[in-house]
Structures are given as structure tokens and as C-alpha cells.
Design a protein around this motif. Structure first.
Motif, PDB file in Angstrom:
ATOM      1  N   CYS A  31      67.126 -41.469 -46.728  1.00  0.00           N
ATOM      2  CA  CYS A  31      66.212 -40.316 -46.684  1.00  0.00           C
ATOM      3  C   CYS A  31      65.835 -39.932 -48.107  1.00  0.00           C
ATOM      4  CB  CYS A  31      66.892 -39.145 -45.979  1.00  0.00           C
ATOM      5  SG  CYS A  31      65.943 -37.603 -46.052  1.00  0.00           S
TER       6      CYS A  31
ATOM      7  N   GLY B 151      63.284 -42.925 -44.709  1.00  0.00           N
ATOM      8  CA  GLY B 151      63.614 -42.272 -43.442  1.00  0.00           C
ATOM      9  C   GLY B 151      62.466 -41.614 -42.711  1.00  0.00           C
ATOM     10  N   TYR B 152      61.544 -41.010 -43.437  1.00  0.00           N
ATOM     11  CA  TYR B 152      60.504 -40.255 -42.732  1.00  0.00           C
ATOM     12  C   TYR B 152      59.538 -41.135 -41.941  1.00  0.00           C
ATOM     13  CZ  TYR B 152      57.515 -40.984 -46.946  1.00  0.00           C
ATOM     14  OH  TYR B 152      56.807 -41.509 -47.991  1.00  0.00           O
TER      15      TYR B 152
HETATM   16 MO   LIG Z   1      64.072 -37.851 -44.485  1.00  0.00          MO
END
Ligand SMILES: [Mo]
Ligand SMILES: Nc1nc2c(c(=O)[nH]1)N[C@H]1C(S)=C(S)[C@@H](COP(=O)(O)O)O[C@H]1N2
Length: 272
Positions: free
Chosen positions: A141, A234-235
Motif C-alpha cells: 500500500c 494496493g489501490y
Molecule cells: Mo492502499
């Protein structure tokens, strides 16, 4: 000037993963890009411009170093974290999602449409009956944390083979169940969304996961189905999937940047 919106959920001020910074520094001397801004700073126009110009650089640099077919590292069972962290939305508040959850996702379907020859919807049982892939990977992340987990799911390539993208389809858009700014802060749709190009969509490790560590995907991690885009941050890994849409470009989708965080200044190509 883009109107500034209040971001109610998501990342606090953060930094990008160190490997990413190292790659940037080595290849581009873009050393000023030290924040990946999930905060309000990231909405300032100058900052967004910096990110936009860096995205092409990052994508090109990534292709140069790793090749578009390169695999993300896979790990052993012993490396799996005892508890895989949850982030962003952990329990969608949206009534339609809550109803599906209460029914054990029996009525949930993944719609696949847009620029395809044969639009169709897949139940969870149908997805589970398709060929699957299991992979142990590290999730990075932008906040600077990582977790290793074992994911099982259906390769996105399998679904695409069934719906047959049309010649002008260039991207897969992931539509999610969770509203990010509250149900109707300003009447605007704020449901999380993401997108990848067809290269990434057909990549062997790009799967739609329904299991984490041998158990059904928990709600915190995106039940009943979430994307794993293992070579990116992560996004990009959209949770609470409801619909996939094949498109030629993003110009008519929200702010046109290809994702919820992208519309708030993040890079569209988030190679690790
Ligand atoms: Mo994230
Ligand atoms: N639908 C949806 N997908 C999402 C998010 C979110 O808030 N909503 N957060 C993203 C971010 S920033 C991260 S780091 C990962 C977190 O996944 P996890 O909860 O399994 O750790 O999901 C991504 N996908």
C-alpha cells in the motif's frame, strides 16, 4: 482549477513503497516525488501535474526494466501473514451491498459488459467452477505497509475469453459496491472504481479472488470478489466487485482519470 473535494476515507498522508522510489530515482532522477498524497495536498493542481507527468515515466521505466510480461514475486506458505491487513473500505455502508451480504451473496452477480461481443453475468458459483489460480503475493500500500497473503481466484483472462472484447476495447474498468464519500454527499456517485489496460488484464497473475488464505474472502478484504493486480500498488486491487466494463478510454467516467484515487491525483499506472 479542479474543484477540491473533501476526502472522507482512505489513505492518510503517505509515502510510496521504497522500491518504487528507488526505481524512480535510478531511472528518472524524479527525486522530488516523495509523497504519493492520499491527503488533501494531493488535490492541489501542481502536485497533480507532477504525478501525471511522472506516470508515463514510471510506466515506460517499468516496461524497460521488467518487461510487460514480468511476474510479481511469489512467496511460500511460511511467509503468509497471520493477519492480512484491511484498508480503505472495510464494510461498505451501501444498502444494496448490505442486502447481498445478508443473503450470503447468493443473489450477487458479476456483470461483464461494455465493449464486448457477449455481455454476461457470472454468479459466485459459476466463477468458482472456472479454472482457478492460487498465488502467494505481497500487497504493497502507498501508506508504506505490506502484507503477504495467499489468493485464489479466477484469472481475468478466463472471463475475457468468454465475453470476447471488441477490437476497440483498451481497458477493463472495475466497478465496486462501496461509496467513498458517503451515500450522497453531493448527489454524485462516489463508488470506488479502478481500471487496467488489456496487457495487465491478460497477465497470468491478474485474478479475481474469492479466497484469502484458504477461506472465503472476508468482507474487510473485499467479499465476495476482489481484483489482484500483483505488479501494482494496493489501490489498484479493487474490492467489492460488482461490474467489469470494457472501454476505449475513461473520458466519460467520473473525472476521467481511470480510478477513484486517480481522480484525486494518484498515478494511473502504479507499478511497484
Ligand atoms: Mo492502499
Ligand atoms: N472497493 C474498494 N477497493 C479498494 C479500496 C477501497 O477503499 N474500496 N482500497 C484500496 C487500497 S488503498 C488498498 S491498500 C487495498 C486494501 O486491501 P485490503 O483491505 O485487502 O488490505 O484495497 C484497495 N481496493
Amino acid at each position: 482549477m479542479k474543484p477540491q473535494r473533501l476526502i472522507k476515507s482512505g489513505h492518510p498522508p503517505s509515502r510510496v513503497a521504497s522500491r518504487r522510489l528507488a526505481l524512480r530515482a535510478a531511472l528518472a532522477s524524479a527525486g522530488t516525488l516523495s509523497l504519493a498524497g492520499c491527503d488533501r495536498l494531493s488535490n492541489s493542481e501542481g502536485f497533480v501535474d507532477v504525478l501525471k507527468s511522472a506516470q508515463h515515466l514510471s510506466r515506460a521505466a517499468h516496461g524497460l526494466v521488467a518487461g510487460r510480461k514480468a511476474m510479481a514475486q511469489e512467496f511460500d506458505r511460511a511467509d503468509v501473514a497471520a493477519h492480512f491487513r484491511g484498508n480503505g473500505t472495510l464494510m461498505p455502508a451501501d444498502a444494496d451491498y448490505r442486502a447481498l451480504l445478508q443473503g450470503g451473496f447468493k443473489d450477487w452477480k458479476l456483470e461483464v459488459g461494455g465493449l464486448v461481443e457477449t455481455p454476461r453475468a457470472f454468479t459466485l458459483a459459476e466463477l468458482r467452477a472456472m479454472p482457478s489460480r492460487t498465488q502467494i503475493t505481497r500487497h504493497d500500500c502507498v501508506e508504506g505497509w505490506s502484507s503477504i497473503g495467499q489468493w485464489k481466484g479466477v484469472p481475468l483472462a478466463q472471463l475475457l475469453a468468454q465475453v470476447k472484447p471488441l477490437g476497440n476495447a483498451k481497458f477493463v474498468v472495475f466497478r465496486c459496491a462501496d461509496s467513498m464519500d458517503g451515500p450522497s454527499l453531493d448527489g454524485r456517485d462516489s463508488r470506488y472504481y479502478e481500471s487496467v489496460d488489456l496487457d495487465e488484464a491478460y497477465h497470468a497473475q491478474t485474478i479475481l479472488a474469492y479466497e484469502l488464505n484458504d477461506a472465503p474472502l472476508p468482507v474487510t478484504n473485499g467479499a465476495p470478489l476482489r481484483a489482484r493486480i500483483e505488479r501494482q500498488l494496493g489501490y489498484k486491487h479493487a474490492k467489492y466487485l460488482m461490474k467489469l466494463e470494457l472501454v476505449e478510454n475513461f473520458s466519460s467516467i467520473r473525472d476521467g482519470q481511470g480510478g477513484y484515487w486517480e481522480d484525486n491525483g494518484y498515478e494511473w499506472y502504479a507499478g511497484i
